[in-house]
Design an enzyme around this catalytic site. Structure first.
Site, mmCIF file in Angstrom:
data_model
loop_
_atom_site.group_PDB
_atom_site.id
_atom_site.type_symbol
_atom_site.label_atom_id
_atom_site.label_comp_id
_atom_site.label_asym_id
_atom_site.label_seq_id
_atom_site.Cartn_x
_atom_site.Cartn_y
_atom_site.Cartn_z
ATOM 1 C CG ASP A 63 -2.231 0.708 0.967
ATOM 2 O OD1 ASP A 63 -2.342 1.442 -0.038
ATOM 3 O OD2 ASP A 63 -3.157 0.542 1.786
ATOM 4 C CG ASP A 89 -8.994 2.267 -0.938
ATOM 5 O OD1 ASP A 89 -8.492 1.137 -1.048
ATOM 6 O OD2 ASP A 89 -8.399 3.224 -0.408
#
Length: 757
Positions: free
Chosen positions: A488, A558
């Site tokens: 990430d 997301d």
């Protein structure tokens, strides 16, 4: 004349007398010529044409008032009106240059002339950078053209690779200092191409967090149309790709040129139209914040850019890029292997978990057919929320008393692979790493440090930083059986500066940061070749060809809402294949859009990607759990086709009641169609889906995961593509639904499987 021909059809035909170069493979032609003045000219890029000894007739000269002319007494020859391969500023061309180099006297003028060429089979690597490659040298041929500015000792080598089986060319540039004084490269495009007219529609892929890569189209106009990033990431906001199509081009017909950048940092992609309707396309590192210091004897390598041509519409352009990714960018053990179906605990638990809770989620997931359990944020350091712990990659004993080795063994004993979330590039001030090395955080001396999500960037331009993070990560990968990493990156650069280098090198900081990211990825993959790394940057904030060289899949967004994902995955598919798109089924109401969609639709969207779940299956009803099992069984049966077949967009989700897409196996014996009802229109019109990519002579038997009036029927490929497949019976039902037809509702969906008999 001299020609180099590979065994499989990629040719670089060189006419030395005319200093002419023709790259072709029977599908495209790219024709370049150095004229008598030594200027390298762009003559043609497009559908393949037969070679001829001299394409010089394509050089058009005319006297135009106010032009600056290069030859004494000649009012026709002006660089302003010539189509060039690597233009510079200061010698009569007033359009945007491809290169600018600051010299000791303060001038940034460059005057490049032709100085020779070299042809080789295959595709060379780019040191420290992602780049396309070929498995066999016969699969590509590479042309290198040398340009020089002898006054300052500058050399520029333009590299072009044509592939044997794809309508695409890879381009990059090497800039060298062969003089006596230091130089500063302040602009260095990887690709510059002048097109003879401006009759193109430009489609860019823009958005923001949770709505990435939506296509937006405008016709080219005078001046510059630009997308860019200054965040030192390709970003949610503008992806480093664009399509340039002739007006009227559709999915399956018309001319389209596509550009893509194999790079993950700041970029500049633009089309500049002059008032004579010549279009200059350029793609490369953004010049803002960039200046590369070259001492005598040093070189600078630009990242690689890709350009593809299609005369079969956007669909043909997409196939070219999809196959480039699958064949020539993705590497390693997982290049040809199907990746495991995963479950991620993030939306199930956030920071509220312990080892037993995780194992309980994994146990139920195994019963459903899941193959990989991924532990997300919160397992390390003092990470009880998002204000602490980043940089301290040591398991938190309060949550994991047996460490990662103990947890991974428990997960493995269930029959699942184990995966782990990292955010290697970040640090919290509340961490042991920051307390020991505050100077490792990116900052400008004397300036306030801004945060993003309570995070600060580590200076990956500093090798000591990369070495430290590599040491922490490799130790954990050695100690525990970790098959997968979710990588990430949740904030962009600010106060960009490299405190380890002097003032003359500060323009290198952003690019050196990206080189550090690539270095860490490469070192991990070399040490752990069976590791799967999934890229992520607050979802789709770093979704680019460069990352796919290291991470064969990237978390698409997301936003896991199925209806928003229709738009995101639809736009992403223009350049990136389904195997690159991380896509999961999550809980409802959705955590990003607060929308409630059926679990069938959530899966029917996510299956067109690298499939997984982001919820606690223990919270589902028995009926829903049965549906999850069926979904996983379906995906396992067809995932190879989904990930390696040809993807076709059928109906855009933007502004339509219906959305649809399909994937066809390479042998055209099997096709899977996703059919989605977005918002139901009362008393709506009849609808048919005109399918594509089928064998028109084959007979296809249709089966449907919901209910359909054509379930079990057979049609020829010609019928399905020309007449269309009836999709207006209103029967969007559930997988295994036995209810009568006519049960369509908002957000319903179904999958059709077509099997050739």
């Amino acid at each position: 004349m001299q020609a180099t021909q590979t065994a499989h059809g990629a040719a670089i035909i060189v006419n030395e007398q005319n200093r002419q170069f023709h790259l072709t493979n029977g599908r495209i032609s790219y024709i370049i010529k150095a004229d008598e003045q030594g200027t390298l000219l762009s003559l043609y890029f497009g559908k393949a044409v037969p070679d001829r000894e001299d394409f010089g007739y394509l050089i058009e000269l005319a006297h135009r008032p106010t032009s600056t002319c290069r030859i004494d007494g000649d009012l026709h020859y002006s660089l302003e009106h010539l189509r060039q391969e690597y233009p510079e500023y200061g010698t009569g061309d007033y359009r945007t240059p491809a290169i600018a180099v600051c010299q000791p006297n303060g001038s940034d003028m460059v005057d490049l002339t032709y100085d020779g060429y070299h042809v080789s089979q295959g595709k060379p690597k780019l040191e420290g950078l992602p780049a396309t490659y070929v498995d066999n040298e016969d699969d590509a041929a590479t042309l290198s053209i040398d340009l020089v500015d002898r006054l300052i000792g500058l050399s520029v080598t333009l590299n072009y690779t044509v592939f044997a089986d794809k309508p695409a060319v890879a381009r990059s540039v090497v800039i060298g200092n062969n003089g006596a004084d230091a130089l500063s490269v302040e602009r260095a495009m990887s690709l510059s191409l002048d097109l003879p007219d401006s009759d193109y529609d430009m489609t860019e892929f823009t958005g923001a967090w949770s709505r990435e890569r939506h296509p937006h189209t405008q016709h080219l106009h005078y001046g510059t149309q630009q997308i860019e990033s200054l965040r030192n990431a390709s970003g949610h906001f503008a992806n480093p790709v664009a399509a340039f199509a002739r007006p009227g081009a559709s999915e399956d017909h018309g001319e389209v040129i596509g550009l893509a950048f194999e790079y993950s940092g700041n970029f500049d992609l633009h089309a500049e139209v002059d008032t004579y309707d010549v279009t200059r396309l350029q793609l490369g590192i953004n010049e803002r914040g960039f200046a590369w210091h070259l001492e005598p004897g040093e070189t600078f390598q630009t990242p690689e850019a890709l350009i593809a041509y299609s005369d079969e519409g956007y669909d043909g352009m997409s196939r070219a890029f999809h196959r480039l990714v699958l064949d020539n960018i993705v590497r390693g053990a997982w290049k040809r292997r199907e990746r495991p179906i995963l479950i991620n605990n993030w939306e199930a638990t956030y920071f509220d978990f312990d080892e037993d809770k995780l194992v309980d989620i994994a146990r139920t997931a195994k019963q459903a057919g899941v193959e990989l359990f991924v532990l997300d944020d919160g397992w390390f350091g003092a990470r009880n929320n998002d204000t602490a712990g980043l940089g301290d990659w040591t398991p938190n004993p309060a949550r994991l008393p047996q460490g990662l080795a103990g947890l991974s063994k428990r997960i493995n004993d269930l029959g699942l692979k184990f995966g782990l979330w990292f955010e290697p590039e970040m640090v919290n001030k509340d961490s042991d790493l920051y307390r020991a090395h505050p100077d490792w955080a990116v900052h400008t001396p004397g300036r306030h440090m801004n945060h993003g999500r309570n995070e600060f960037l580590l200076n990956f331009a500093n090798k000591d930083v990369v070495d430290n993070i590599y040491g922490q990560m490799s130790r954990l990968l050695d100690e525990a059986n970790i098959a997968y990493i979710k990588w990430d990156m949740n904030r962009f650069v600010s106060e960009g500066y490299d405190v380890t280098r002097g003032a003359e090198h500060q323009g290198e900081a952003y690019h050196r940061y990206i080189l550090g990211v690539y270095d860490l990825l490469e070192r991990l993959l070399q040490r752990f070749p069976d590791l799967i790394i999934e890229g992520c940057a607050s979802g789709g904030g770093r979704f680019d060809m460069g990352m796919l060289y290291y991470t064969p899949q990237i978390w698409c967004s997301d936003d896991t809402d199925a209806i928003e994902r229709l738009k995101i995955q639809y736009g992403t598919s223009y350049f990136y294949p389904l195997s690159a798109m991380g896509a999961h089924v999550s809980v409802v109401p959705n955590h990003q859009a607060n929308r409630i969609t059926p679990i069938e639709t959530r899966a029917n969207v996510a299956m067109f990607g690298t499939f997984g779940y982001e919820l606690d299956l223990n919270t589902l009803s028995e009926e829903e759990f049965g549906k999850v099992r069926s979904q996983i069984e379906f995906f396992k049966r067809y995932r190879e086709i989904i990930h390696t077949g040809d993807f076709h967009r059928l109906v855009s989700p933007d502004g339509n009641e219906q959305a649809a897409w399909m994937v066809v196996s390479r042998d055209r014996k099997t096709a899977i169609v996703g059919d989605y009802r977005i918002l139901l229109t009362p008393n709506s019109r009849y609808m048919r889906l005109h399918l594509r990519g089928l064998d028109e002579n084959a007979q296809y038997r249709v089966s449907c995961t919901g209910a359909s009036s054509i379930d079990g029927a057979a049609f020829t490929g010609a019928e399905l593509m020309r007449i269309g497949m009836v999709s207006s019976d209103g029967s969007y039902g559930e997988m295994g639904d036995s209810e009568p037809l006519g049960k369509a509702s908002d957000f319903s969906s179904r999958l059709f499987v077509l099997t050739a008999e």
